[in-house]
Design a protein around this motif. Structure first.
Motif, PDB file in Angstrom:
ATOM      1  N   TRP A  87      59.613  59.131  23.001  1.00  0.00           N
ATOM      2  CA  TRP A  87      58.349  59.084  22.258  1.00  0.00           C
ATOM      3  C   TRP A  87      57.398  58.063  22.877  1.00  0.00           C
ATOM      4  O   TRP A  87      56.190  58.290  22.970  1.00  0.00           O
ATOM      5  CB  TRP A  87      58.637  58.736  20.797  1.00  0.00           C
ATOM      6  N   GLN A  88      57.948  56.952  23.366  1.00  0.00           N
ATOM      7  CA  GLN A  88      57.122  55.947  24.028  1.00  0.00           C
ATOM      8  C   GLN A  88      56.608  56.479  25.366  1.00  0.00           C
ATOM      9  O   GLN A  88      55.460  56.209  25.753  1.00  0.00           O
ATOM     10  CB  GLN A  88      57.931  54.670  24.234  1.00  0.00           C
ATOM     11  N   ALA A  89      57.435  57.278  26.053  1.00  0.00           N
ATOM     12  CA  ALA A  89      57.050  57.821  27.358  1.00  0.00           C
ATOM     13  C   ALA A  89      55.870  58.787  27.259  1.00  0.00           C
ATOM     14  O   ALA A  89      55.073  58.898  28.190  1.00  0.00           O
ATOM     15  CB  ALA A  89      58.247  58.520  28.001  1.00  0.00           C
ATOM     16  N   VAL A  90      55.733  59.490  26.125  1.00  0.00           N
ATOM     17  CA  VAL A  90      54.618  60.445  25.978  1.00  0.00           C
ATOM     18  C   VAL A  90      53.400  59.785  25.336  1.00  0.00           C
ATOM     19  O   VAL A  90      52.396  60.452  25.066  1.00  0.00           O
ATOM     20  CB  VAL A  90      55.052  61.678  25.154  1.00  0.00           C
ATOM     21  N   GLY A  91      53.498  58.468  25.076  1.00  0.00           N
ATOM     22  CA  GLY A  91      52.340  57.738  24.574  1.00  0.00           C
ATOM     23  C   GLY A  91      52.359  57.443  23.095  1.00  0.00           C
ATOM     24  O   GLY A  91      51.386  56.900  22.556  1.00  0.00           O
ATOM     25  N   GLY A  92      53.459  57.787  22.404  1.00  0.00           N
ATOM     26  CA  GLY A  92      53.494  57.585  20.962  1.00  0.00           C
ATOM     27  C   GLY A  92      53.809  56.165  20.546  1.00  0.00           C
ATOM     28  O   GLY A  92      53.173  55.597  19.661  1.00  0.00           O
ATOM     29  N   GLY A  93      54.810  55.572  21.195  1.00  0.00           N
ATOM     30  CA  GLY A  93      55.228  54.218  20.848  1.00  0.00           C
ATOM     31  C   GLY A  93      56.722  54.181  20.605  1.00  0.00           C
ATOM     32  O   GLY A  93      57.386  55.211  20.527  1.00  0.00           O
ATOM     33  N   PRO A  94      57.288  52.987  20.449  1.00  0.00           N
ATOM     34  CA  PRO A  94      58.744  52.843  20.331  1.00  0.00           C
ATOM     35  C   PRO A  94      59.294  53.008  18.920  1.00  0.00           C
ATOM     36  O   PRO A  94      60.499  53.105  18.720  1.00  0.00           O
ATOM     37  CB  PRO A  94      58.980  51.410  20.816  1.00  0.00           C
ATOM     38  N   ILE A  95      58.407  53.044  17.909  1.00  0.00           N
ATOM     39  CA  ILE A  95      58.879  53.039  16.519  1.00  0.00           C
ATOM     40  C   ILE A  95      59.160  54.462  16.040  1.00  0.00           C
ATOM     41  O   ILE A  95      58.241  55.269  15.831  1.00  0.00           O
ATOM     42  CB  ILE A  95      57.853  52.363  15.589  1.00  0.00           C
ATOM     43  N   VAL A  96      60.444  54.773  15.905  1.00  0.00           N
ATOM     44  CA  VAL A  96      60.863  56.080  15.405  1.00  0.00           C
ATOM     45  C   VAL A  96      62.030  55.856  14.432  1.00  0.00           C
ATOM     46  O   VAL A  96      62.636  54.791  14.399  1.00  0.00           O
ATOM     47  CB  VAL A  96      61.327  57.026  16.539  1.00  0.00           C
ATOM     48  N   ASP A  97      62.304  56.878  13.665  1.00  0.00           N
ATOM     49  CA  ASP A  97      63.450  56.823  12.763  1.00  0.00           C
ATOM     50  C   ASP A  97      64.063  58.207  12.687  1.00  0.00           C
ATOM     51  O   ASP A  97      63.343  59.204  12.657  1.00  0.00           O
ATOM     52  CB  ASP A  97      63.001  56.375  11.365  1.00  0.00           C
ATOM     53  N   ILE A  98      65.378  58.286  12.699  1.00  0.00           N
ATOM     54  CA  ILE A  98      66.054  59.568  12.518  1.00  0.00           C
ATOM     55  C   ILE A  98      67.330  59.316  11.734  1.00  0.00           C
ATOM     56  O   ILE A  98      68.064  58.361  11.997  1.00  0.00           O
ATOM     57  CB  ILE A  98      66.358  60.274  13.860  1.00  0.00           C
ATOM     58  N   ARG A  99      67.544  60.157  10.736  1.00  0.00           N
ATOM     59  CA  ARG A  99      68.716  59.973   9.881  1.00  0.00           C
ATOM     60  C   ARG A  99      69.210  61.312   9.350  1.00  0.00           C
ATOM     61  O   ARG A  99      68.452  62.285   9.267  1.00  0.00           O
ATOM     62  CB  ARG A  99      68.389  59.035   8.728  1.00  0.00           C
ATOM     63  N   LEU A 100      70.457  61.343   8.970  1.00  0.00           N
ATOM     64  CA  LEU A 100      71.072  62.534   8.394  1.00  0.00           C
ATOM     65  C   LEU A 100      70.631  62.652   6.936  1.00  0.00           C
ATOM     66  O   LEU A 100      70.570  61.656   6.222  1.00  0.00           O
ATOM     67  CB  LEU A 100      72.592  62.433   8.478  1.00  0.00           C
ATOM     68  N   VAL A 101      70.301  63.884   6.505  1.00  0.00           N
ATOM     69  CA  VAL A 101      69.929  64.109   5.107  1.00  0.00           C
ATOM     70  C   VAL A 101      70.859  65.152   4.506  1.00  0.00           C
ATOM     71  O   VAL A 101      71.407  66.014   5.217  1.00  0.00           O
ATOM     72  CB  VAL A 101      68.461  64.573   4.978  1.00  0.00           C
ATOM     73  N   ASP A 102      71.039  65.068   3.209  1.00  0.00           N
ATOM     74  CA  ASP A 102      71.844  66.051   2.492  1.00  0.00           C
ATOM     75  C   ASP A 102      71.059  67.349   2.433  1.00  0.00           C
ATOM     76  O   ASP A 102      69.986  67.407   1.819  1.00  0.00           O
ATOM     77  CB  ASP A 102      72.143  65.545   1.080  1.00  0.00           C
ATOM     78  N   ILE A 103      71.563  68.384   3.075  1.00  0.00           N
ATOM     79  CA  ILE A 103      70.824  69.634   3.180  1.00  0.00           C
ATOM     80  C   ILE A 103      70.568  70.263   1.816  1.00  0.00           C
ATOM     81  O   ILE A 103      69.643  71.062   1.639  1.00  0.00           O
ATOM     82  CB  ILE A 103      71.578  70.621   4.106  1.00  0.00           C
ATOM     83  N   HIS A 104      71.373  69.893   0.818  1.00  0.00           N
ATOM     84  CA  HIS A 104      71.193  70.436  -0.534  1.00  0.00           C
ATOM     85  C   HIS A 104      70.132  69.665  -1.320  1.00  0.00           C
ATOM     86  O   HIS A 104      69.774  70.063  -2.423  1.00  0.00           O
ATOM     87  CB  HIS A 104      72.524  70.412  -1.295  1.00  0.00           C
ATOM     88  N   ARG A 105      69.656  68.555  -0.743  1.00  0.00           N
ATOM     89  CA  ARG A 105      68.653  67.737  -1.440  1.00  0.00           C
ATOM     90  C   ARG A 105      67.385  67.584  -0.605  1.00  0.00           C
ATOM     91  O   ARG A 105      66.638  66.615  -0.765  1.00  0.00           O
ATOM     92  CB  ARG A 105      69.231  66.355  -1.765  1.00  0.00           C
ATOM     93  N   VAL A 106      67.138  68.559   0.262  1.00  0.00           N
ATOM     94  CA  VAL A 106      65.948  68.502   1.127  1.00  0.00           C
ATOM     95  C   VAL A 106      64.682  68.450   0.283  1.00  0.00           C
ATOM     96  O   VAL A 106      63.737  67.723   0.600  1.00  0.00           O
ATOM     97  CB  VAL A 106      65.919  69.704   2.092  1.00  0.00           C
ATOM     98  N   THR A 107      64.641  69.226  -0.802  1.00  0.00           N
ATOM     99  CA  THR A 107      63.457  69.243  -1.659  1.00  0.00           C
ATOM    100  C   THR A 107      63.150  67.848  -2.189  1.00  0.00           C
ATOM    101  O   THR A 107      61.990  67.433  -2.258  1.00  0.00           O
ATOM    102  CB  THR A 107      63.652  70.214  -2.836  1.00  0.00           C
ATOM    103  N   ALA A 108      64.191  67.098  -2.547  1.00  0.00           N
ATOM    104  CA  ALA A 108      63.988  65.736  -3.058  1.00  0.00           C
ATOM    105  C   ALA A 108      63.411  64.821  -1.979  1.00  0.00           C
ATOM    106  O   ALA A 108      62.517  64.011  -2.252  1.00  0.00           O
ATOM    107  CB  ALA A 108      65.313  65.177  -3.573  1.00  0.00           C
ATOM    108  N   TYR A 109      63.895  64.957  -0.742  1.00  0.00           N
ATOM    109  CA  TYR A 109      63.354  64.160   0.361  1.00  0.00           C
ATOM    110  C   TYR A 109      61.881  64.515   0.607  1.00  0.00           C
ATOM    111  O   TYR A 109      61.047  63.632   0.823  1.00  0.00           O
ATOM    112  CB  TYR A 109      64.154  64.411   1.644  1.00  0.00           C
ATOM    113  N   LEU A 110      61.594  65.819   0.567  1.00  0.00           N
ATOM    114  CA  LEU A 110      60.239  66.263   0.872  1.00  0.00           C
ATOM    115  C   LEU A 110      59.250  65.892  -0.223  1.00  0.00           C
ATOM    116  O   LEU A 110      58.061  65.717   0.044  1.00  0.00           O
ATOM    117  CB  LEU A 110      60.228  67.788   1.068  1.00  0.00           C
TER     118      LEU A 110
END
Length: 270
Positions: A138-161
């Protein structure tokens, strides 16, 4: 018959024959379906959350990534419209992801603006992506170093969204977004809204109440509790069924309309 010159949410109607119901026409209020409409925004967001949840379950999109722009990396010409720069970075990032995995990945993306006006992107993906690689790419394409990625419960996607697709957050994003720009983005393998089946219906620049008043014995009458009428404890007429009305046919040739309706009426009756 009063014709409305300018489109407004609920001012127009669509009319047409009903499949498998000989002699019956459907009369439907035409809502604009825009996120910018106070009447349509919350119902549409509810449908969007449900549809994304269905797609996430079907495609196994159980990782949520957030890509944030580094203010120092945003060129001066994009300072006012950071979403344009974000989209440009994401376009390059998709190329990097394609090279890493050897194919395009499935994703659903949601654009959001922070309170300071900086755009960032929330993504549901199905691939495991190491955070360090994601940050470096992401930093290489110009976005920056700050990213986040995590596992979510696929049955609770609506709650995350729901956190990102709440009415107030979307209203804030729309204030900073160009009128025709989209909040959502998906991979080519995903269709957020399925293609609608052609039903032989047509648009009338007339509100639904006019047809309802002209119908002798309307059936399947539906009312909807729309946002702008809730303070008055009122609901809006949204649909009913009735035999063909001359008011709905307008200047159309009656014989031609009925001939075109017969195959639709017969469908599903045998």
């Amino acid at each position: 018959m009063r014709e409305t010159e300018h489109f407004g949410c609920g001012n127009f109607s669509v009319v047409g024959p009903l499949k498998g119901k000989p002699g019956k026409f459907g009369y439907l209020c035409l809502f604009c379906g825009s996120y910018r409409c106070n009447r349509c925004r919350n119902p549409k967001l509810k449908r969007v959350r449900s549809e994304i949840s269905r797609i996430a379950s079907e495609k196994k999109l159980n990782k949520m990534a957030t890509l944030t722009l580094d203010p120092k990396s945003i060129p001066r010409r994009y300072r006012v419209r950071t979403d344009r720069y974000l989209r440009d970075c994401w376009r390059k990032m998709r190329v990097s992801l394609g090279r890493k995995f050897g194919e395009s990945i499935d994703y659903v993306g949601i654009l959001e603006f922070q309170k300071n006006g900086a755009a960032h992107l929330h993504l549901l993906v199905g691939r495991f992506i190491e955070q360090k690689w994601l940050s470096d790419a992401w930093q290489a394409v110009g976005g920056g170093p700050i990213v986040d990625i995590r596992l979510v419960d696929i049955h609770r996607v609506t709650a995350y969204l729901s956190v990102y697709l709440a009415g107030d957050k979307v209203k804030h994003t729309l204030k900073l977004l160009a009128v025709r720009a989209r909040i959502f983005t998906t991979s080519r393998s995903i269709r957020l809204w399925p293609k609608k089946e052609k039903r032989g219906w047509w648009l009338r620049r007339t509100n639904l109440e006019t047809f309802f008043d002209a119908a002798a014995n309307p059936t399947k009458v539906r009312f909807e509790p729309v946002e702008d009428l809730k303070p008055f404890a009122l609901e809006l007429l949204s649909y009913f069924e009735s035999p063909p009305l001359q008011e709905a046919l307008g200047n159309r040739n009656v014989i031609k309309v009925l001939k075109a309706a017969i195959p639709i009426w017969k469908a599903g009756t045998s």
